[in-house]
Design a protein around this motif. Structure first.
Motif, PDB file in Angstrom:
ATOM      1  N   MET A   1      47.360 -85.915  42.414  1.00 35.25           N
ATOM      2  CA  MET A   1      46.728 -85.365  43.615  1.00 35.25           C
ATOM      3  C   MET A   1      47.775 -85.083  44.693  1.00 35.25           C
ATOM      4  O   MET A   1      47.872 -83.987  45.235  1.00 35.25           O
ATOM      5  CB  MET A   1      45.696 -86.369  44.120  1.00 35.25           C
ATOM      6  CG  MET A   1      44.667 -85.772  45.054  1.00 35.25           C
ATOM      7  SD  MET A   1      43.614 -84.569  44.218  1.00 35.25           S
ATOM      8  CE  MET A   1      42.354 -84.358  45.469  1.00 35.25           C
TER       9      MET A   1
ATOM     10  N   SER B   1      10.079 -49.336  35.111  1.00 30.51           N
ATOM     11  CA  SER B   1       9.902 -50.166  36.305  1.00 30.51           C
ATOM     12  C   SER B   1      11.145 -50.107  37.196  1.00 30.51           C
ATOM     13  O   SER B   1      11.032 -50.132  38.422  1.00 30.51           O
ATOM     14  CB  SER B   1       9.604 -51.602  35.904  1.00 30.51           C
ATOM     15  OG  SER B   1      10.537 -52.034  34.955  1.00 30.51           O
ATOM     16  N   ALA B   2      12.320 -49.998  36.572  1.00 25.06           N
ATOM     17  CA  ALA B   2      13.540 -49.909  37.364  1.00 25.06           C
ATOM     18  C   ALA B   2      13.560 -48.614  38.164  1.00 25.06           C
ATOM     19  O   ALA B   2      14.007 -48.573  39.307  1.00 25.06           O
ATOM     20  CB  ALA B   2      14.757 -49.987  36.453  1.00 25.06           C
TER      21      ALA B   2
ATOM     22  N   ALA C   1      11.384 -49.073  41.065  1.00 27.90           N
ATOM     23  CA  ALA C   1      12.034 -49.944  42.041  1.00 27.90           C
ATOM     24  C   ALA C   1      13.040 -49.173  42.884  1.00 27.90           C
ATOM     25  O   ALA C   1      13.090 -49.318  44.108  1.00 27.90           O
ATOM     26  CB  ALA C   1      12.720 -51.103  41.320  1.00 27.90           C
TER      27      ALA C   1
ATOM     28  N   LEU D   1      12.203 -46.424  51.372  1.00 30.77           N
ATOM     29  CA  LEU D   1      12.448 -47.243  52.562  1.00 30.77           C
ATOM     30  C   LEU D   1      13.557 -46.619  53.403  1.00 30.77           C
ATOM     31  O   LEU D   1      13.446 -46.537  54.629  1.00 30.77           O
ATOM     32  CB  LEU D   1      12.845 -48.658  52.152  1.00 30.77           C
ATOM     33  CG  LEU D   1      11.707 -49.545  51.654  1.00 30.77           C
ATOM     34  CD1 LEU D   1      12.241 -50.864  51.172  1.00 30.77           C
ATOM     35  CD2 LEU D   1      10.699 -49.760  52.764  1.00 30.77           C
TER      36      LEU D   1
ATOM     37  N   GLU E   1      12.309 -43.426  55.059  1.00 28.16           N
ATOM     38  CA  GLU E   1      11.479 -43.755  56.222  1.00 28.16           C
ATOM     39  C   GLU E   1      12.367 -44.042  57.435  1.00 28.16           C
ATOM     40  O   GLU E   1      12.063 -43.634  58.548  1.00 28.16           O
ATOM     41  CB  GLU E   1      10.584 -44.963  55.916  1.00 28.16           C
ATOM     42  CG  GLU E   1      10.175 -45.741  57.168  1.00 28.16           C
ATOM     43  CD  GLU E   1       8.704 -45.705  57.460  1.00 28.16           C
ATOM     44  OE1 GLU E   1       7.934 -45.480  56.527  1.00 28.16           O
ATOM     45  OE2 GLU E   1       8.331 -45.919  58.635  1.00 28.16           O
TER      46      GLU E   1
ATOM     47  N   TRP F   1      12.260 -41.951  60.829  1.00 30.10           N
ATOM     48  CA  TRP F   1      12.077 -42.639  62.114  1.00 30.10           C
ATOM     49  C   TRP F   1      13.146 -42.196  63.101  1.00 30.10           C
ATOM     50  O   TRP F   1      12.862 -41.851  64.250  1.00 30.10           O
ATOM     51  CB  TRP F   1      12.134 -44.155  61.903  1.00 30.10           C
ATOM     52  CG  TRP F   1      12.076 -44.916  63.174  1.00 30.10           C
ATOM     53  CD1 TRP F   1      10.962 -45.215  63.895  1.00 30.10           C
ATOM     54  CD2 TRP F   1      13.180 -45.438  63.919  1.00 30.10           C
ATOM     55  NE1 TRP F   1      11.307 -45.899  65.032  1.00 30.10           N
ATOM     56  CE2 TRP F   1      12.656 -46.049  65.065  1.00 30.10           C
ATOM     57  CE3 TRP F   1      14.561 -45.453  63.717  1.00 30.10           C
ATOM     58  CZ2 TRP F   1      13.463 -46.671  66.006  1.00 30.10           C
ATOM     59  CZ3 TRP F   1      15.362 -46.073  64.653  1.00 30.10           C
ATOM     60  CH2 TRP F   1      14.816 -46.667  65.782  1.00 30.10           C
TER      61      TRP F   1
ATOM     62  N   ALA G   1      12.476 -38.641  64.220  1.00 30.43           N
ATOM     63  CA  ALA G   1      11.362 -38.538  65.157  1.00 30.43           C
ATOM     64  C   ALA G   1      11.717 -39.140  66.514  1.00 30.43           C
ATOM     65  O   ALA G   1      11.182 -38.745  67.543  1.00 30.43           O
ATOM     66  CB  ALA G   1      10.142 -39.249  64.582  1.00 30.43           C
ATOM     67  N   LYS G   2      12.604 -40.115  66.506  1.00 34.84           N
ATOM     68  CA  LYS G   2      13.017 -40.763  67.753  1.00 34.84           C
ATOM     69  C   LYS G   2      13.977 -39.877  68.528  1.00 34.84           C
ATOM     70  O   LYS G   2      14.324 -40.170  69.670  1.00 34.84           O
ATOM     71  CB  LYS G   2      13.689 -42.091  67.381  1.00 34.84           C
ATOM     72  CG  LYS G   2      13.536 -43.231  68.345  1.00 34.84           C
ATOM     73  CD  LYS G   2      12.171 -43.782  68.459  1.00 34.84           C
ATOM     74  CE  LYS G   2      12.077 -44.802  69.561  1.00 34.84           C
ATOM     75  NZ  LYS G   2      10.712 -45.099  69.946  1.00 34.84           N
TER      76      LYS G   2
END
Lengths: 496, 122
Positions: free
Chosen positions: B1, B94-95, B98, B105, B108, B112, B115-116
């Protein structure tokens, strides 16, 4: 991996996320008034809460612990979603003027982070969920762009949070380096040769530093007073209640599950490695929180220092290093969250009337709105730990279990820690009673332009409900304690 | 050590001495042989790249920051899309769903921001 099962287990989080996105969208439309947005968020919370009851009742463990669902996790997810729903109602009148849809969706995202945190038993997932929670809360704390105090709160919260996240990540990486696993269950069964490894101990110290930020324990407490005072009241309420529950829960899981097998070296041999460290942090938090609260003139700041002290009490419960002790801590943090949420509701009410929440703004509260004053009395007396309110039973149970742990374990010094905490708890009576003195004894000030502002009915209703809950849980603690014990023993029979 | 840690000390000593040796040699060489002829160019701070002009503390529009942030999100998205695309033929349905959720997301988020009014230059 079957995505349908994953989706079923994550239904509450999925519903909350979809609600948050919907709120963002509706915020742009013509019907995006505050009432509609609040209502939509509440519907999302209720749906998420209801979806909890459709979860399988067995304990399920997926993807190496990244998702660990069961009655215990569902219990705490329900409580967090409830706290979030109350916060959402508070936020309708709570000082946020612009970008209200974004505010609500951030609240919901923070809730998603907390619920994910509850059901993770894997170091990486814990970190990711913790960051999702924290980053949403940083933005919430700084949300009132027109207020300097809010910007200061956000910045301080962010800086301390960023540093402690770095501590946490470094600590987790050291633990992973020694143990070679990121799963808490695998971590629990590391070979004894590694239990007192110096690198492991360094990892534990750094990790606890990261978690101490969430619990607002000394020396990671500096953000608390400014955030409680400067952040929008509903955001501060959520930081004080929801974030605390999630933080204490994940700390409990980390200590009781992942780090239970670690042990100290040298003069600390025979102790669980984290006990002495937590004892020091607890003593410092209880001392600093209770003493520093004495000189504050703002009620939110008093609550912040009281939160630091309460964080200390909870850490004392952890030092018992026993399952009953951890149960007492979890019970206490729920009681504490309910009580603090109520107190922040009252601060929000006072702020709409008087514009700020300094001690003198509470003058004559008993004359102008007696119901609010009585609720304030209930919350503060409960925080001080006087019967018959829930805070008394919580504290009694917590200290009793800590003492039991002290007499059973190799740590007789914990007795003095508990004694000091009880003595300092007596000190805390002073600053709680000062608030009550302002509310009940001082005369009401002359009429101001704020004083005729109508009190929001829904906030008042919720505050009364929370006060009733604090009283009922004090008289019949079993209502909450028995289910809590049941889910914990259910969890233990499956996993330990 | 203890031997392990001794190695660390030796390593530390080497790490300190190693950069000092060339510095000392350069200084000795200069002291012994080079004529003393200072000038503006020689005295300038060594910096690579073009010469710096003006003060560093200028103001620039915080709008750049928002653009950079939106860009960064889609930049990072590529890191996730690339391995997905590379393994596309072997992945189950499924992938695919996903990754679509993941993209939705992000979209979106872009909608956002649009639009902002963040994408409009002011």
């Amino acid at each position: 991996m079957n995505y349908l099962i994953l989706l079923q287990l994550l239904a509450p989080e999925a519903i909350l996320t979809v609600t948050a996105l919907l709120v963002l969208g509706v915020g742009f439309s013509a019907w995006g008034s505050r009432q509609v947005l609040v209502l939509l968020s509440l519907v999302g919370c209720f749906a998420a809460g209801a979806s909890l009851s459709f979860l399988p009742t067995a304990n399920i463990y997926m993807v190496g612990g990244m998702l660990a669902m069961g009655p215990l996790a569902a219990f705490f997810k329900g409580i967090l979603i409830g706290l979030a729903a109350v916060t959402i109602v508070f936020s309708r009148t709570g000082g946020v003027r612009t970008h209200f849809a974004e505010y609500l969706s951030l609240l919901l995202f923070a809730t998603v982070g907390m619920t994910l945190l509850i059901s993770s038993e894997e170091l990486l997932m814990i970190f990711v969920a913790l960051e999702l929670t924290s980053i949403s809360l940083y933005a919430l704390a700084a949300f009132r762009k027109e207020s300097r105090a809010s910007a200061e709160a956000g910045l301080k919260y962010f800086l301390v949070g960023g540093v402690s996240a770095a501590f946490l990540l470094f600590g987790l990486s050291l633990i992973y380096g020694v143990a070679g696993t990121t799963s808490l269950h695998a971590l629990a069964s590391i070979p004894p040769a590694l239990a007192g490894d110096p690198l492991m101990l360094a990892g534990i110290v750094l990790t606890l530093g990261g978690f101490a930020f969430k619990v607002a324990a000394v020396p990671f407490h500096l953000w608390a007073p400014d955030v409680y005072q400067g952040a929008p009241t509903s955001a501060a309420a959520f930081i004080a209640s929801g974030s605390k529950v999630a933080g204490v829960f994940i700390l409990a899981k980390m200590l009781a599950l992942g780090l239970a097998a670690t042990s100290g070296v040298g003069c600390m041999a025979g102790w669980t490695a984290w006990v002495p460290l937590l004892a020091i942090m607890a003593a410092a938090s209880v001392l600093l929180g209770n003493i520093a609260a004495l000189v504050q003139s703002n009620v939110a700041r008093i609550l912040a220092y009281s939160a630091i002290a309460h964080g200390g009490y909870m850490l004392i419960g952890f030092t018992s290093a026993s399952i009953p002790g951890f149960t007492a801590v979890l019970f206490y943090v729920i009681i504490y969250a309910i009580t603090t949420l109520g107190a922040f509701g009252i601060i929000s009410l006072v702020k709409t009337r008087r514009g700020s929440a300094n001690l003198r703004d509470f003058d004559g509260l008993a004359k102008t709105s007696p119901l609010v004053a009585i609720c304030l009395l209930v919350f503060l007396i409960s925080l001080a730990g006087i019967p018959p309110f829930a805070g008394f039973f919580g504290k009694f149970y917590l200290f009793a279990e800590a003492l039991k742990g002290a007499s059973a374990g190799p740590a007789p010094g914990i007795f003095w820690l508990v004694a000091a905490a009880i003595a300092l708890n007596a000190v805390s009576l002073y600053y709680y009673l000062i608030i009550l003195k302002h509310a009940f004894v001082m005369p009401a000030p002359a009429e101001t332009k704020h004083s005729q502002a109508p009190i929001s009915g829904d906030t008042l209703l919720l505050v009364i409900a929370l006060a009733a809950a604090v009283l009922l849980l004090g008289l019949f603690p079993g209502v909450l304690l028995e289910p809590l014990r049941a889910v914990i023993s259910n969890y233990l029979t499956t996993f330990l | 050590m203890s031997n392990d840690y001794l190695l660390l000390v030796v390593f530390l000593a080497i790490a300190v001495v190693f950069p000092l040796i060339p510095l000392a040699m350069a200084w000795t060489w200069g002291f012994l042989f080079s004529p003393h002829k200072p000038g503006n160019d020689k005295g300038a701070i060594y910096e690579c790249g073009i010469e710096s002009t003006g003060a560093a503390q200028i103001q620039f529009q915080s709008h750049y920051y928002l653009y950079a942030l939106v860009f960064l999100i889609f930049d990072v998205e590529t890191i996730f899309l690339l391995p997905f695309a590379a393994a596309f033929t072997t992945l189950p349905l499924s992938a695919f769903i996903a990754i679509l959720v993941f993209l939705l997301l992000l979209v979106e988020g872009l909608v956002w921001a649009w639009a902002k009014g963040i994408l409009e230059w002011k």
